[in-house]
Design an enzyme around this catalytic site. Structure first.
Site, mmCIF file in Angstrom:
data_model
loop_
_atom_site.group_PDB
_atom_site.id
_atom_site.type_symbol
_atom_site.label_atom_id
_atom_site.label_comp_id
_atom_site.label_asym_id
_atom_site.label_seq_id
_atom_site.Cartn_x
_atom_site.Cartn_y
_atom_site.Cartn_z
ATOM 1 N N GLY A 205 0.858 -1.185 0.000
ATOM 2 C CA GLY A 205 0.000 0.000 0.000
ATOM 3 C C GLY A 205 0.893 1.233 0.000
ATOM 4 C CB ALA A 206 4.284 1.615 -1.430
ATOM 5 C CG ASP B 204 -3.442 9.856 2.768
ATOM 6 O OD1 ASP B 204 -2.845 10.233 1.729
ATOM 7 O OD2 ASP B 204 -4.249 10.549 3.421
ATOM 8 N NE ARG C 180 -5.141 -1.728 -5.950
ATOM 9 C CZ ARG C 180 -6.336 -1.531 -5.417
ATOM 10 N NH1 ARG C 180 -7.270 -2.438 -5.553
ATOM 11 N NH2 ARG C 180 -6.616 -0.430 -4.770
ATOM 12 N N GLY D 81 2.785 3.814 21.138
ATOM 13 C CA GLY D 81 4.137 4.280 20.842
ATOM 14 C C GLY D 81 4.383 5.681 21.366
ATOM 15 C CG ASP E 295 -11.055 7.062 13.880
ATOM 16 O OD1 ASP E 295 -10.338 6.334 13.177
ATOM 17 O OD2 ASP E 295 -10.878 8.290 14.002
ATOM 18 C CG HIS F 292 -6.010 5.447 19.276
ATOM 19 N ND1 HIS F 292 -5.226 4.435 18.786
ATOM 20 C CD2 HIS F 292 -6.336 6.206 18.197
ATOM 21 C CE1 HIS F 292 -5.086 4.577 17.469
ATOM 22 N NE2 HIS F 292 -5.752 5.646 17.089
ATOM 23 N NE ARG G 151 -3.456 16.775 17.169
ATOM 24 C CZ ARG G 151 -2.178 16.549 17.443
ATOM 25 N NH1 ARG G 151 -1.369 17.534 17.795
ATOM 26 N NH2 ARG G 151 -1.693 15.322 17.355
ATOM 27 C CE LYS G 152 -5.300 20.668 26.683
ATOM 28 N NZ LYS G 152 -5.793 21.377 27.859
HETATM 29 C C1 BG6 Z 1 -6.029 7.698 14.054
HETATM 30 C C2 BG6 Z 1 -7.456 8.011 13.713
HETATM 31 O O1 BG6 Z 1 -5.925 6.358 14.486
HETATM 32 O O2 BG6 Z 1 -5.588 8.552 15.088
HETATM 33 C C3 BG6 Z 1 -7.603 9.463 13.330
HETATM 34 O O3 BG6 Z 1 -7.899 7.181 12.663
HETATM 35 C C4 BG6 Z 1 -6.992 10.374 14.354
HETATM 36 O O4 BG6 Z 1 -8.962 9.787 13.128
HETATM 37 C C5 BG6 Z 1 -5.597 9.924 14.747
HETATM 38 O O5 BG6 Z 1 -6.950 11.681 13.839
HETATM 39 C C6 BG6 Z 1 -5.071 10.697 15.924
HETATM 40 O O6 BG6 Z 1 -3.731 10.380 16.145
HETATM 41 P P1 BG6 Z 1 -2.781 11.414 16.910
HETATM 42 O O7 BG6 Z 1 -1.506 10.667 17.079
HETATM 43 O O8 BG6 Z 1 -2.676 12.604 16.030
HETATM 44 O O9 BG6 Z 1 -3.464 11.727 18.191
#
Ligand code: BG6
Length: 482
Positions: A12-13, A16, A47, A189, A243, A248, A339-340
Site C-alpha cells: 500500500g506504498a 496515505d 497496484r 508508541g 476510530d 487508542h 487538540r489535546k
Molecule cells: C487515528 C485516527 O488512528 O488517530 C484518526 O484514525 C486520528 O482519526 C488519529 O486523527 C489521531 O492520532 P494522533 O496521534 O494525532 O493523536
C-alpha cells in the site's frame, strides 16, 4: 542484536498512511542508524504502475516532516534503499515477483548466504488483509536455513465488531502465529503512554493511592480541533468509538487500570491488560453521550442521513477490588475547541477538610499525552503571604523544559523498531483485541441500528453539553452517593 538481511516491505506504498507515517518513520530510523544500508532494503508494493523514481518522488516531500534537521543528502541516500514493485493484492504473479526482488537483494547484500528477515507492513484497508496474508504465506516467506523470520504488521481497524474481528483474526491466525503478527495501535508508541507503567509501578507515591479509596474518577480524553477532512467515507463507516475509543483510549485505560504485571515481559503485561478488559461491566445506555458536529454531513462522501457519532463520552466501570464504583470516563471528539489528549486522575476530597479546599478544586494528577507532553499534580498549598489562606497550585513536569534538546521519538518510529527487534509489548494481542470488542460491540450495534442517536454540536465547541453533565454526575455520585 540480529544481523543479516532485513527487508521491509510496505504494502500500500502509495497510500496515505505509508506516505505520512510509515516512510517518514523508516527514514528517521535510518537517520539514527537503525537501518544500516548494508543490511536493509525497503520495498514499496502497490497496484499503481509507477517506477522506483516515481515512488521516491511521491514520498520525498513527506520524509522530513517536522524535523528539518536531517540534511537533504540523507533523504537521497535513504531513497536509494527504496525500490518499487507493482502488483495486485491477490495475484500470485505480483507476490512471486516481490519474492524474487527480495531474494535478489538478499543475495546482493552478501556473497555468502545470510539469514533473512522480512517485515511486511500492511498499510492497506483490512478488507485485503486475508488475501495479502495468504499471498505472503504462499510466496514470500523467509526460507533461509540460517535463521531469520517473517513478520506482518497490521493497522486498525481490525474488524467492525466482535464477530468481524474474530473472523479476521482467525483468517490471519491460520496463516501466521501470534509472535509473527504485530497489531499496531500507535497510541502505544507515544512517550507518555509508554511512561504509564513506570509512573505507576516505580513510584511509591502512587502505589497506595491508586484505587477506589482515593480516586474519585479517571478521565481519558481525546480532542481534535478539526473534522474528518477528506476521510469522511472511511470515518462514516466506523465512527468515533471504533476510530479512537475502542483502541487508542482503551489501551490507555488498560495501562491506567491494570494490575501490576509479573514482569516486563510482553506476555505478562498483555495478560494484565486482558484481565482488566474482562472485568469491565456492560456499558449502560445512560452512561453514553453521542454527538455529531454540525456540517459533518456536508462532506460529499458522508450520507445525508448519517447517524455516525463524531463525538462520544462513554463511562466504563470495572468490577474488581481496586476499582469497584470508580467511573472511567472515556471521551473523544472531532471538530472540537482544541487538540489535546490527556488522562486526568481526580482524587476524592479530603475527609474532614478544615480549609474549605473543596471550593478550589481537588487533587488531580494530569498526564498530557499531546501536545507538549507534560504531567502535573494539582494540589492545595498555602497562599504565600501573611494570611492563612489556601490556593491551588501545581507540581509540574513539562517535558519541553525538563528535557530540553531531547527529541521525543514519533510513535511509529518506535513501534516499527520494536517490530524489527521482535518486541511485542506495545502491540495488541489477539485475546486483548477480542476483549476490547466485547466491551463495545453491544453499544456499537445499538448505534448502527439507529437505536441511539448523536446530538448535534457546533464545530469548535466542547461537544454536546450532555457530555459534561454526564461526567459531572458520574463523579458527584461517586463522591456523594445517590
Ligand atoms: C487515528 C485516527 O488512528 O488517530 C484518526 O484514525 C486520528 O482519526 C488519529 O486523527 C489521531 O492520532 P494522533 O496521534 O494525532 O493523536
Amino acid at each position: 542484536a540480529e544481523t543479516g538481511c532485513l527487508s521491509i516491505i510496505v504494502l500500500g506504498a502509495s497510500g496515505d498512511l505509508a506516505k505520512k507515517k510509515t516512510f517518514p518513520a523508516l527514514f528517521h530510523l535510518y537517520c539514527q542508524g537503525f537501518l544500516p544500508p548494508n543490511e536493509v532494503h525497503i520495498f514499496g508494493y502497490a497496484r499503481t504502475k509507477i517506477s522506483d523514481d516515481e515512488l521516491r518522488n511521491r514520498i520525498r516531500g513527506y520524509l522530513l516532516g517536522e524535523r528539518s534537521s536531517s540534511p537533504s543528502e540523507d533523504v537521497s541516500e535513504f531513497l536509494k534503499l527504496v525500490k518499487y514493485v507493482s502488483g495486485s493484492y491477490d495475484s500470485a504473479e505480483g507476490f512471486q515477483l516481490l519474492d524474487k526482488e527480495i531474494a535478489m537483494h538478499e543475495i546482493s547484500k552478501s556473497s555468502q548466504e545470510v539469514s533473512s528477515r522480512r517485515l511486511f507492513y500492511l498499510a492497506l484497508p483490512p478488507s485485503v488483509y486475508p488475501s495479502v496474508c495468504r499471498m505472503i504465506r504462499k510466496y514470500c516467506m523467509n526460507e533461509s536455513d540460517l535463521g531469520g523470520w517473517t513478520r506482518v504488521v497490521v493497522e486498525k481497524p481490525f474488524g467492525k465488531d466482535l464477530d468481524s474481528a474474530e473472523l479476521l483474526s482467525s483468517q490471519i491466525g491460520e496463516l501466521f502465529d501470534e509472535p509473527q503478527i504485530y497489531r499496531i495501535d500507535h497510541y502505544l508508541g507515544k512517550e507518555l503512554v509508554q511512561n504509564l507503567l513506570v509512573l505507576r509501578f516505580a513510584n511509591r507515591f502512587f502505589l497506595p493511592l491508586w484505587n477506589r479509596d482515593n480516586i474519585d474518577n479517571v478521565q481519558v480524553v481525546f480532542r481534535e480541533d478539526f473534522g474528518t477532512e477528506g476521510r469522511g467515507g472511511y470515518f462514516d463507516e466506523y465512527g468515533i468509538i471504533r476510530d479512537i475509543i475502542q483502541n487508542h483510549l482503551l489501551q490507555v485505560f488498560c495501562l491506567v487500570a491494570m494490575e501490576k504485571p509479573v514482569s516486563l515481559k510482553p506476555e505478562h503485561i498483555r495478560d494484565e491488560k486482558v484481565k482488566v478488559l474482562q472485568s469491565v461491566l456492560p456499558i449502560k445506555d445512560e452512561e453514553v453521550v453521542l454527538g455529531q458536529y454540525e456540517g459533518y454531513r456536508d462532506d460529499p462522501t458522508v450520507p445525508d442521513y448519517s447517524n455516525t457519532p463524531t463525538f462520544a463520552t462513554v463511562i466504563l466501570r470495572i468490577h474488581n477490588e481496586r476499582w469497584e464504583g470508580v467511573p472511567f470516563i472515556l471521551k473523544a471528539g472531532k471538530a472540537l475547541n482544541s487538540r489535546k489528549a490527556e488522562i486526568r486522575v481526580q482524587f476524592k476530597d479530603v475527609p474532614g477538610d478544615i480549609f474549605k479546599c473543596e471550593k478550589q478544586g481537588r487533587n488531580e494528577f494530569v498526564i498530557r499525552l499531546q501536545p507538549s507532553e507534560a504531567m502535573y499534580m494539582k494540589l492545595t498549598v498555602k497562599q504565600p503571604g501573611l494570611e492563612m489562606s489556601t490556593v491551588q497550585s501545581e507540581l509540574d513536569l513539562s517535558y519541553k523544559q525538563r528535557y530540553q534538546g531531547v527529541t521525543i521519538p514519533k510513535a511509529y518510529e518506535r513501534l516499527i523498531l520494536d517490530t524489527i527487534r521482535g518486541d511485542q509489548q506495545h502491540f495488541v494481542r489477539r485475546d486483548e483485541l477480542k476483549a476490547a470488542w466485547e466491551i463495545f460491540t453491544p453499544l456499537l450495534h445499538r448505534i448502527d441500528n439507529g437505536e441511539m442517536k448523536p446530538t448535534p454540536y457546533q464545530q469548535g465547541s466542547r461537544g454536546p453539553t450532555e457530555a459534561d453533565e454526564l461526567s459531572a454526575k458520574a463523579s458527584y455520585v461517586q463522591t456523594h452517593g445517590y
